[in-house]
Write a protein that holds these residues in place. Structure first.
Motif, PDB file in Angstrom:
ATOM      1  N   UNK A 142       9.045   4.088  -6.902  1.00 29.86           N
ATOM      2  CA  UNK A 142       8.478   4.576  -5.645  1.00 29.86           C
ATOM      3  C   UNK A 142       9.173   5.881  -5.258  1.00 29.86           C
ATOM      4  N   UNK A 143       8.395   6.905  -4.996  1.00 31.43           N
ATOM      5  CA  UNK A 143       8.930   8.209  -4.595  1.00 31.43           C
ATOM      6  C   UNK A 143       8.335   8.579  -3.234  1.00 31.43           C
ATOM      7  N   UNK A 144       9.193   8.931  -2.292  1.00 30.45           N
ATOM      8  CA  UNK A 144       8.752   9.319  -0.956  1.00 30.45           C
ATOM      9  C   UNK A 144       9.251  10.735  -0.680  1.00 30.45           C
ATOM     10  N   UNK A 145       8.334  11.631  -0.370  1.00 29.64           N
ATOM     11  CA  UNK A 145       8.705  13.013  -0.065  1.00 29.64           C
ATOM     12  C   UNK A 145       9.420  13.101   1.289  1.00 29.64           C
ATOM     13  N   UNK A 146      10.105  14.218   1.534  1.00 30.14           N
ATOM     14  CA  UNK A 146      10.698  14.427   2.866  1.00 30.14           C
ATOM     15  C   UNK A 146       9.630  14.409   3.961  1.00 30.14           C
ATOM     16  N   UNK A 162       1.738   8.832  -6.972  1.00 28.22           N
ATOM     17  CA  UNK A 162       1.572  10.248  -6.671  1.00 28.22           C
ATOM     18  C   UNK A 162       1.260  10.621  -5.243  1.00 28.22           C
ATOM     19  N   UNK A 163       0.909   9.635  -4.391  1.00 32.73           N
ATOM     20  CA  UNK A 163       0.651   9.944  -2.978  1.00 32.73           C
ATOM     21  C   UNK A 163       1.981   9.802  -2.239  1.00 32.73           C
ATOM     22  N   UNK A 164       2.810  10.813  -2.312  1.00 27.67           N
ATOM     23  CA  UNK A 164       4.194  10.690  -1.853  1.00 27.67           C
ATOM     24  C   UNK A 164       4.410  11.188  -0.427  1.00 27.67           C
ATOM     25  N   UNK A 165       3.384  11.745   0.206  1.00 29.51           N
ATOM     26  CA  UNK A 165       3.522  12.198   1.594  1.00 29.51           C
ATOM     27  C   UNK A 165       3.573  10.975   2.502  1.00 29.51           C
ATOM     28  N   UNK A 212       0.840  -1.199   0.000  1.00 27.63           N
ATOM     29  CA  UNK A 212       0.000   0.000   0.000  1.00 27.63           C
ATOM     30  C   UNK A 212       0.875   1.250   0.000  1.00 27.63           C
ATOM     31  N   UNK A 213       1.893   1.270   0.851  1.00 25.90           N
ATOM     32  CA  UNK A 213       2.815   2.411   0.871  1.00 25.90           C
ATOM     33  C   UNK A 213       3.563   2.533  -0.448  1.00 25.90           C
TER      34      UNK A 213
END
Length: 337
Positions: free
Chosen positions: A159-163, A94-97, A86-87
């Motif tokens: 996979x992209x994860x924001x700060x 696009x849900x990177x928060x 899920x993460x």
């Protein structure tokens, strides 16, 4: 408290009892301060430490089922993998928060856990082990074969994860991963500890010890199974989401039986029914895994198996419960006239 006490006195007595259960002792405070202090240890492997926090959280989730409710499971990695994917999908589409994605992963895993609890309410013993194992294997096979959706053995790409909070970017040295994993784990530990020390937690323990007596007392034993599975699944899903977010990678191995076996070994080493046992087991297991793998990359699991045999032989309840029993006896001898 006597039968002639007023309702207000009885309520105050009950509140005081649960308040006493919830008090933190000095050893608990020192434990978490020591974990935070490892960040400042010279040449500390922060990546490894973040993995220990994640595995400790994962083991704690199994402890809710096995240690407090007495429900064994050979398929607990299913919830871990659900949270991880899920993460991963959130980061890919696009849900990177990270924090909101973590909460979503917990909710999805909790929902699956609640349904699983409904399915196994009337199952026990070997049959329960087979059902949990079967569900895990089915889910693993679906993820493993759906290469177009999950990437198969190559894992989920992109996979992209924001700060974290828009300020703290994940780096290869594990600095942000260390604090992010530690803080999330601590917050979830505090919440789980409060639940375990509540009337619901005591009802879980009572059902573990004698379910028939709890039924006679009017406790919703079967309903508690679903809630225990939901809580354990949410915690496991959080651990899986943390692993995905700190590594920005997820593969079918997160759902494998090997992962279910590893977390069970970790809990047995540390000791079930203590919450902290999973963290002690994770510290020992992961440090030994890295050290032994460096010495013998092929046969390192042999030594882990030997450790498990020794723990079961000499620390029958696990390392932490054995130390607690020894400390209690020592204090008793010192207090004796």
């Amino acid at each position: 408290m006597s039968a002639f006490d007023s309702p207000e006195q009885r309520a105050a007595s009950g509140t005081g009892y649960f308040a006493s259960l919830s008090r933190w002792n000095i050893f608990e405070i020192l434990f978490w301060l020591a974990l935070a202090g490892l960040y400042f240890w010279p040449h500390a492997d922060l990546v490894l430490m973040s993995q220990i926090f994640i595995w400790g959280l994962f083991a704690m989730s199994l402890d809710v089922l096995l240690g407090y409710r007495g429900i064994p499971s050979l398929g607990h990695a299913a919830f871990f993998g659900i949270g991880a994917y899920v993460a991963g999908y959130c980061g890919k589409f696009g849900w990177t928060e990270p924090i909101s994605a973590l909460v979503l992963a917990m909710l999805v895993a909790a929902g699956v856990g609640w349904l699983t609890g409904k399915l196994v309410q009337r199952v026990a013993g070997v049959a329960l082990l087979m059902v949990t194992l079967g569900l895990n294997l089915i889910l693993y096979d679906l993820v493993h074969r759906s290469t177009e959706i999950t990437g198969g053995d190559d894992g989920l790409q992109g996979i992209v994860i924001d700060p974290v909070l828009g300020l703290f970017r994940f780096d290869i040295f594990g600095r942000t991963a260390f604090w992010y994993a530690l803080i999330v784990t601590f917050v979830l530990f505090v919440a789980t500890r409060a639940i375990i020390k509540s009337p619901f937690g005591l009802a879980l323990t009572g059902a573990r010890e004698n379910s028939r007596r709890m039924i006679m007392l009017g406790a919703p034993v079967e309903g508690d199974v679903s809630r225990a599975f939901a809580l354990a699944a949410a915690l496991a899903g959080a651990a899986g989401a943390l692993l995905t977010q700190t590594t920005q990678f997820v593969a079918p191995s997160s759902l494998s039986f090997q992962r279910s076996a590893d977390v069970l070994v970790i809990l047995i080493i540390g000791g079930a029914g203590r919450l902290y046992g999973g963290f002690i087991g994770a510290l020992i297991f992961l440090f030994l895994r890295d050290w032994l793998a460096a010495i013998s990359p092929v046969y390192w699991y042999f030594w882990i198996g030997l450790l498990l045999v020794l723990v079961v032989s000499f620390f029958r309840k696990g390392i932490l419960p054995t130390i607690e029993d020894f400390y209690t006896r020592w204090r008793g001898r010192r207090g004796a006239p």
